[in-house]
Structure formats: structure tokens, C-alpha cells
Design a protein around this motif. Structure first.
Motif, short mmCIF file in Angstrom:
data_model
loop_
_atom_site.label_atom_id
_atom_site.label_comp_id
_atom_site.label_asym_id
_atom_site.label_seq_id
_atom_site.Cartn_x
_atom_site.Cartn_y
_atom_site.Cartn_z
N ALA A 10 0.84 -1.20 0.00
CA ALA A 10 0.00 0.00 0.00
C ALA A 10 0.88 1.24 0.00
O ALA A 10 1.97 1.24 0.54
N TYR A 11 0.38 2.29 -0.65
CA TYR A 11 0.99 3.62 -0.51
C TYR A 11 0.12 4.37 0.46
O TYR A 11 -1.00 4.76 0.11
N GLY A 12 0.59 4.57 1.68
CA GLY A 12 -0.26 5.18 2.69
C GLY A 12 -1.49 4.30 2.90
O GLY A 12 -1.37 3.12 3.22
N GLN A 15 -4.19 0.75 -0.98
CA GLN A 15 -3.55 -0.52 -1.27
C GLN A 15 -3.55 -0.75 -2.77
O GLN A 15 -4.56 -0.57 -3.44
N VAL A 16 -2.41 -1.14 -3.33
CA VAL A 16 -2.35 -1.34 -4.78
C VAL A 16 -1.98 -2.77 -5.16
O VAL A 16 -2.16 -3.17 -6.30
N ILE A 17 -1.46 -3.57 -4.24
CA ILE A 17 -1.21 -5.00 -4.51
C ILE A 17 -2.00 -5.80 -3.49
O ILE A 17 -1.92 -5.52 -2.29
N GLY A 34 0.35 -6.48 -17.99
CA GLY A 34 -0.79 -5.78 -17.41
C GLY A 34 -0.78 -4.35 -17.87
O GLY A 34 0.25 -3.81 -18.26
N PRO A 35 -1.97 -3.72 -17.85
CA PRO A 35 -2.07 -2.34 -18.32
C PRO A 35 -1.39 -1.37 -17.36
O PRO A 35 -1.00 -1.75 -16.26
N ASN A 36 -1.29 -0.14 -17.80
CA ASN A 36 -0.75 0.92 -16.97
C ASN A 36 -1.54 1.01 -15.67
O ASN A 36 -2.76 0.97 -15.69
N GLY A 37 -0.84 1.08 -14.54
CA GLY A 37 -1.54 1.21 -13.27
C GLY A 37 -1.92 -0.11 -12.63
O GLY A 37 -2.53 -0.13 -11.56
N ALA A 38 -1.58 -1.23 -13.26
CA ALA A 38 -1.96 -2.53 -12.72
C ALA A 38 -1.19 -2.86 -11.44
O ALA A 38 -1.64 -3.64 -10.61
N GLY A 39 0.01 -2.28 -11.31
CA GLY A 39 0.80 -2.53 -10.11
C GLY A 39 2.10 -3.27 -10.39
O GLY A 39 2.77 -3.74 -9.47
N LYS A 40 2.50 -3.33 -11.66
CA LYS A 40 3.73 -4.05 -12.03
C LYS A 40 4.95 -3.42 -11.37
O LYS A 40 5.77 -4.10 -10.76
N SER A 41 5.07 -2.10 -11.49
CA SER A 41 6.23 -1.42 -10.91
C SER A 41 6.24 -1.54 -9.40
O SER A 41 7.29 -1.71 -8.77
N THR A 42 5.05 -1.45 -8.80
CA THR A 42 4.97 -1.57 -7.34
C THR A 42 5.44 -2.96 -6.90
O THR A 42 6.19 -3.09 -5.93
N1 LIG Z 1 4.61 6.48 -5.19
C1 LIG Z 1 3.29 6.25 -5.28
N2 LIG Z 1 2.44 6.82 -4.41
C2 LIG Z 1 1.11 6.59 -4.49
N3 LIG Z 1 0.52 5.82 -5.42
C3 LIG Z 1 1.32 5.22 -6.33
C4 LIG Z 1 2.73 5.42 -6.30
N4 LIG Z 1 3.27 4.71 -7.34
C5 LIG Z 1 2.22 4.11 -7.95
N5 LIG Z 1 1.07 4.42 -7.36
C6 LIG Z 1 -0.27 3.91 -7.74
O1 LIG Z 1 -0.25 2.50 -7.65
C7 LIG Z 1 -0.93 1.91 -8.72
C8 LIG Z 1 -0.01 0.93 -9.44
O2 LIG Z 1 1.01 1.68 -10.10
P1 LIG Z 1 2.26 1.00 -10.76
O3 LIG Z 1 2.82 0.00 -9.83
O4 LIG Z 1 3.17 2.07 -11.23
O5 LIG Z 1 1.60 0.24 -11.99
P2 LIG Z 1 2.24 -0.19 -13.38
O6 LIG Z 1 3.71 -0.27 -13.21
O7 LIG Z 1 1.62 -1.51 -13.66
O8 LIG Z 1 1.85 0.83 -14.38
C9 LIG Z 1 -1.42 3.03 -9.59
O9 LIG Z 1 -2.78 3.26 -9.26
C10 LIG Z 1 -0.58 4.22 -9.20
O10 LIG Z 1 -1.30 5.41 -9.32
#
Ligand SMILES: Nc1ncnc2c1ncn2[C@@H]1O[C@H](COP(=O)(O)OP(=O)(O)O)[C@@H](O)[C@H]1O
Ligand SMILES: [Mg+2]
Lengths: 235, 309
Positions: A10-12, A15-17, A34-42
Motif C-alpha cells: 500500500a501507498y499510505g 492498497q495497490v497490490i 498488465g495495463p498501466n496502473g496494474a501494479g507491475k512497478s509496485t
Molecule cells: N509512489 C506512489 N504513491 C502513491 N501511489 C502510487 C505510487 N506509485 C504508484 N502508485 C499507484 O499504484 C498503482 C499501481 O502503479 P504501478 O505499480 O506504477 O503500476 P504499473 O507499473 O503496472 O503501471 C497506480 O494506481 C498508481 O497510481
């Protein structure tokens, strides 16, 4: 080799994963699509310790790493090619490459040898070795980060959308190079939106949507799935 | 970030040299005095620039650390009869320890907290240090007298103090030492990398927290080194170091963040400038006003130019 179990991030308060599990075996190349915003980078940032997991477990070769710091994880053999590159702009190409190996004990001794390998993959980096990293084009910087990652002689390479922002001809070249790295026995976790190209490199893949694993399967299973054909392959 | 010398910097050196020659003929004392003072300013500003460049923290307690070093030197002298020159090593080490402790107790916890919290916490540290000193040593000025610090010599009919040339020596030594450290050592390269991109540094296996700790300790140690050499020539009181915070920040801003060589040049320019203003009849007291006025102009022109780009 890498095992993620019931991961929540979670960011704060957001929750994103959600309860995500996946695993990567020895000698495997695994895709996370996965599409943009799916949570891959997270997900990737949680694996390499850039963001802390809320709960769940991540083990590498059986050792829990979810409480380790990023530099310890890097020294343990997991290296990431981040989506936004994270280079050292005021240093030359060669200095960036050398830094990839300098702080990883087992890589430092083989620095000169590895740099030749990286140059053979990316001849442009040898041509530009004295150029400042910050003055290179986006595509060249992308190659430099991959080169810098390889300099650490990782056990596992994590790539976060390596084709992002590249012109079409470079995208094809990029995936050819990834295939070469794969043939040199690298274990790879590849996050991509470009499923069509990604399928040419991976052995097995996951599809991630809204922070959850929506599907898992072999190349055949993924490329024949109706939802994936419509949503990602445009057929 | 630490940048290499630019064309502009050479232009600045050329201008500085011309100004120095002109001033040297017109008012040789001002030139010599300016180089000496300016070198001292630079030694004190370098560690502030290092902390700002690598940790991204503007340390408002910078001058108070200088005061701590002065009192430490004073105590060694008055209690134990240690000559200031012999205090160099112990006081530098003491300040390194103080720096590390302050870092671990405070700075470390606000690195991710945003600039406002950082400014407040370093401002708080400055108050705590100066109040502590006041309650232990009162506000009564102290001094350390040594005969050698008032030695002077006459060259080509000009009489000037020799002790303060130590400042130039130390400034050059600290600058060269820092450059060698950053370019030639593994920890230095790690520091350089962290200054450019902390996340990138952690990805390549650099222990970023350790680099921060080290840089803070090293910087405060340099402040300690400077304080030792100032002691024989200044009056020691709880606010003795305070004006150096803003002077150091001004020099860092003038040189441009990350430009360590530029800080020595800017320091010498400031020193000469002050000496010249003070040499003008009725000019003393005006140097700060004029200096900060010029500084505001420099920063504004740079900001406007960068805004256009
Ligand atoms: N540093 C951050 N703070 C708050 N929310 C974030 C942060 N980074 C990503 N998010 C949110 O987390 C979700 C997943 O993002 P991200 O992991 O970048 O997805 P992807 O890499 O699949 O595009 C998105 O809704 C994004 O807005
Ligand atoms: Mg992403």
C-alpha cells in the motif's frame, strides 16, 4: 528461485497490490503483463526493497528478503532495470557501467570481462563510453541501465517495461537483445505492456490487473486466451 | 550533484584575478586580508555544501557546530593547557563524533520528511546547541591568546599577518582532499553517485544510509578543523559561529550546488569584497548589506535565466 507469497503493498492508505503470489524457477524467464496502473512497478519495487510490503513474504533461494534493504538485495543477486532508469547523469557511460559492478563483491573482480560482454550486446555503449549519461537519448539510456544491471553479474534480472518510450524499430531490437541475454542463462522477470513482443521472450507468464494476478499460463495458454487476445493483442 | 568546472567558471577566475591585481595595487592590505578571510569562509562553506549536495539538507545549525569546536579548543587550552595547534586532531575527531550522533538522533529521521521539517529540525538543533553553551559557559566572551597567531611580516613595504595564511593552506588542502576522495576512492564514488541519484545508488548495491552518515560526520569534522584554527584569532561566545551559516549558504548558492572549486573562488571573492568595502572610509558595517544584495541579484538572474530555458 524467487517466491512471492500473499503480498500486500500500500501507498499510505491506498492498497495497490492484493494478496499476490508468484514464483520464478531456476533458468526461467517469466513475464508479468498488465495495463498501466496494474501494479507491475509496485510489485517490482517491493521485490527489490524500494517500497516496503504491508504483509506477505518474499524469498530468494529460500532466504526471506522482504525485510532487507535494497543494497543488500542487490548484493544478494537481484538487480533491477527500473522503469524510470535511475542513471547517474553527471557520470560517463563507462563510469555508470563500472558503478554497476563496483559495490557487488563478486562482480567487482570480473569488471573488465563483464564490460566487454555488455559492449558486445550494446556496441553503441562502447562508442559512447566517454559521453555523459545524462546527454544520451532515451533509448540509449535504456540500454545503459540494462548494461549497468548486467555489470553486477546478477542471479536474476528484473526488467520494468524495457521497451517503454522506444521507437518501434528499437523495440524489436530490444527484445532481440533480451533473447540473447536469456540464451546466456539469465533468469529474468519481465514486466511489460507490450504482450506481443513479450511473448517472444518468456517461458511462462502472469497477467496482472488491479493489483491482482488475473491469469497465469504458458505462452500457448496466454496467446490463445480470448480475454488476452482482445485486451492485449488487439485481435 | 557535483559538476565539473565550466567555461563560466574560467571567466569568473579571470575576472577575479584582474580584480585582485587592481585591488592589489590600490589597497594591498585589502587583497591579502581578503584572500585570508575568504579562504576561511570557504573551509566553513565546503562542508555545508557537501551536506546540502548529498543529503539535500540545508543545515541551519552549521555555525553552531563551529561554536562547539571553538569551545572545545578553548576548554582544552584553558583546562589542560593544550596549544590550539595540538587540538587539531582531538577537536576534529570530537566534532566527527558529535556530527554522527546528531545525524543518528535527528537528521536521519527527517531525510524523507520534506524540506520544511528538515529546516525546522536543524534550526531546533542550532537553538539547543547555543542554549546549552550559554548555560554551561555563560555569554561571557572567551579568548585564547597565542603569540604566533599575531606574527606578521613585511614584504615590499607591506606589513601583513602571516598566521591567517594558514586558512588558505587549509582551504586548498580540504578542497583537494575532498576532490581526491570523491574521484579516487570507492566510498567517494559512492558519495558522488548518491548525490546524483540515491535510488539508483541503492540499486547498484551502495549502502545509501551509510553514505549519508559518513558525509554528515565528515562535514562536521571539517567544521571542527576550521574552528581550531579560528580560535587564536576570534573572540569565543555562544553566537560566535552563527553568522557563518548564512555566509556558507550564500557561497554555496553563488558557486552553484555541487561546484566545490567554485566555493573557494566565491569565498575569496567575498573576502576581498568585504575587505575593500571596509577599507572605504565609512564603509565598515556595510559589507553584509552590499554582499547579500549582490547575492540576491546573482540568484535572481540565475533563476530567471533557468526559468527561460
Ligand atoms: N509512489 C506512489 N504513491 C502513491 N501511489 C502510487 C505510487 N506509485 C504508484 N502508485 C499507484 O499504484 C498503482 C499501481 O502503479 P504501478 O505499480 O506504477 O503500476 P504499473 O507499473 O503496472 O503501471 C497506480 O494506481 C498508481 O497510481
Ligand atoms: Mg510501471
Amino acid at each position: 528461485m524467487l517466491e512471492v507469497k500473499n503480498l500486500d503493498v500500500a501507498y499510505g492508505r491506498i492498497q495497490v497490490i492484493w494478496n499476490l503470489s508468484l514464483n520464478i524457477g531456476n533458468n526461467e524467464v517469466v513475464g508479468v503483463f498488465g495495463p498501466n496502473g496494474a501494479g507491475k512497478s509496485t510489485l517490482i519495487n517491493a521485490i527489490v526493497g524500494v517500497v516496503k510490503a504491508k504483509s506477505g513474504e518474499i524469498t530468494f533461494d529460500g532466504v526471506p528478503i522482504h525485510n532487507q534493504e535494497t543494497h543488500t538485495i542487490a548484493r544478494g543477486g537481484i538487480v533491477v532495470v527500473p522503469q524510470n532508469r535511475e542513471l547517474f547523469p553527471a557520470m560517463t557511460v563507462k563510469e555508470n557501467l563500472r558503478l554497476g559492478a563496483a559495490y557487488i563483491p563478486h562482480a567487482r573482480a570480473k569488471m573488465d570481462e563483464t564490460i566487454e560482454y555488455v559492449y558486445s550486446l550494446f556496441p553503441i555503449l562502447k562508442e559512447r563510453e566517454k559521453q555523459l549519461a545524462g546527454t544520451m537519448s532515451g533509448g540509449q539510456q535504456r540500454m545503459l541501465v540494462i548494461g549497468r544491471a548486467l555489470m553486477s553479474r546478477p542471479k536474476m534480472l528484473i526488467l520494468d517495461e524495457p521497451s517503454l518510450g522506444l521507437q518501434p524499430s528499437l523495440v524489436t531490437e530490444m527484445f532481440q537483445i533480451l533473447n540473447r541475454i536469456k540464451q546466456d542463462d539469465m533468469v529474468i522477470l519481465l514486466a511489460e505492456q507490450n504482450v506481443r513482443q513479450g511473448l517472444k521472450v518468456i517461458d511462462r507468464g502472469y497477467v496482472m490487473e488491479n493489483g491482482r494476478i488475473a491469469m497465469e499460463g504458458s505462452i500457448e495458454e496466454l496467446s490463445e486466451d480470448e480475454h488476452i487476445r482482445r485486451a492485449y493483442l488487439g485481435v | 550533484m557535483l559538476a565539473a568546472a565550466s567555461k563560466k567558471q574560467y571567466l569568473f577566475i579571470a575576472l577575479l584575478v584582474i580584480a585582485a591585481i587592481v585591488i592589489g595595487f590600490w589597497e594591498p592590505h585589502a587583497l591579502i586580508y581578503g584572500i585570508q578571510r575568504g579562504s576561511l569562509y570557504a573551509v566553513i562553506a565546503l562542508p555545508l555544501a557537501l551536506i546540502l549536495g548529498i543529503l539535500g539538507v540545508l543545515n541551519l545549525a552549521h555555525g553552531e557546530f563551529l561554536t562547539v569546536g571553538m569551545y572545545a579548543t578553548f576548554v582544552l587550552f584553558s583546562r589542560f593547557g593544550v596549544d590550539p595547534m595540538l587540538s587539531t586532531v582531538p577537536v576534529t575527531l570530537l566534532l566527527a563524533v558529535v556530527g554522527v550522533a546528531v545525524y543518528l538522533l535527528t537528521i536521519k529521521h527527517v531525510l524523507k520528511a520534506g524540506h520544511l521539517s528538515q529546516l525546522l529540525i536543524t534550526f531546533g538543533i542550532s537553538l539547543v546547541i547555543s542554549e546549552l553553551i550559554k548555560s554551561i559557559y555563560t555569554t561571557q566572551p572567551r579568548g585564547v591568546f597565542t603569540t604566533y597567531s599575531y606574527s606578521s611580516t613585511t614584504l615590499a613595504g607591506i606589513r601583513f599577518g602571516t598566521y591567517e595564511f594558514l586558512y588558505l593552506l587549509i582551504a586548498v588542502a580540504v578542497l583537494v582532499g575532498l576532490q581526491l576522495f570523491l574521484k579516487k576512492t570507492r566510498l567517494g564514488q559512492a558519495t558522488f553517485a548518491v548525490g546524483q541519484n540515491p535510488r539508483g545508488a541503492s540499486i547498484v548495491g551502495i549502502n545509501v544510509s551509510f553514505v549519508y552518515l559518513f558525509v554528515f560526520g565528515l562535514s562536521i569534522a571539517i567544521v571542527g578543523l576550521a574552528s581550531v584554527f579560528m580560535v587564536p584569532r576570534v573572540s569565543i561566545f555562544p553566537g560566535a559561529g552563527t553568522p557563518y551559516t548564512m555566509k556558507s549558504f550564500a557561497l554555496t548558492a553563488m558557486a552553484g550546488l555541487g561546484n566545490l572549486n567554485g566555493i573557494l573562488l566565491a569565498g575569496i571573492a567575498l573576502g576581498i569584497f568585504e575587505a575593500v568595502v571596509n577599507a572605504i572610509p565609512g564603509g565598515s558595517g556595510w559589507s553584509d548589506v552590499v554582499f547579500f544584495g549582490v547575492l540576491i541579484l546573482v540568484i535572481m538572474t540565475r533563476a530567471i535565466r533557468e526559468g527561460r530555458r
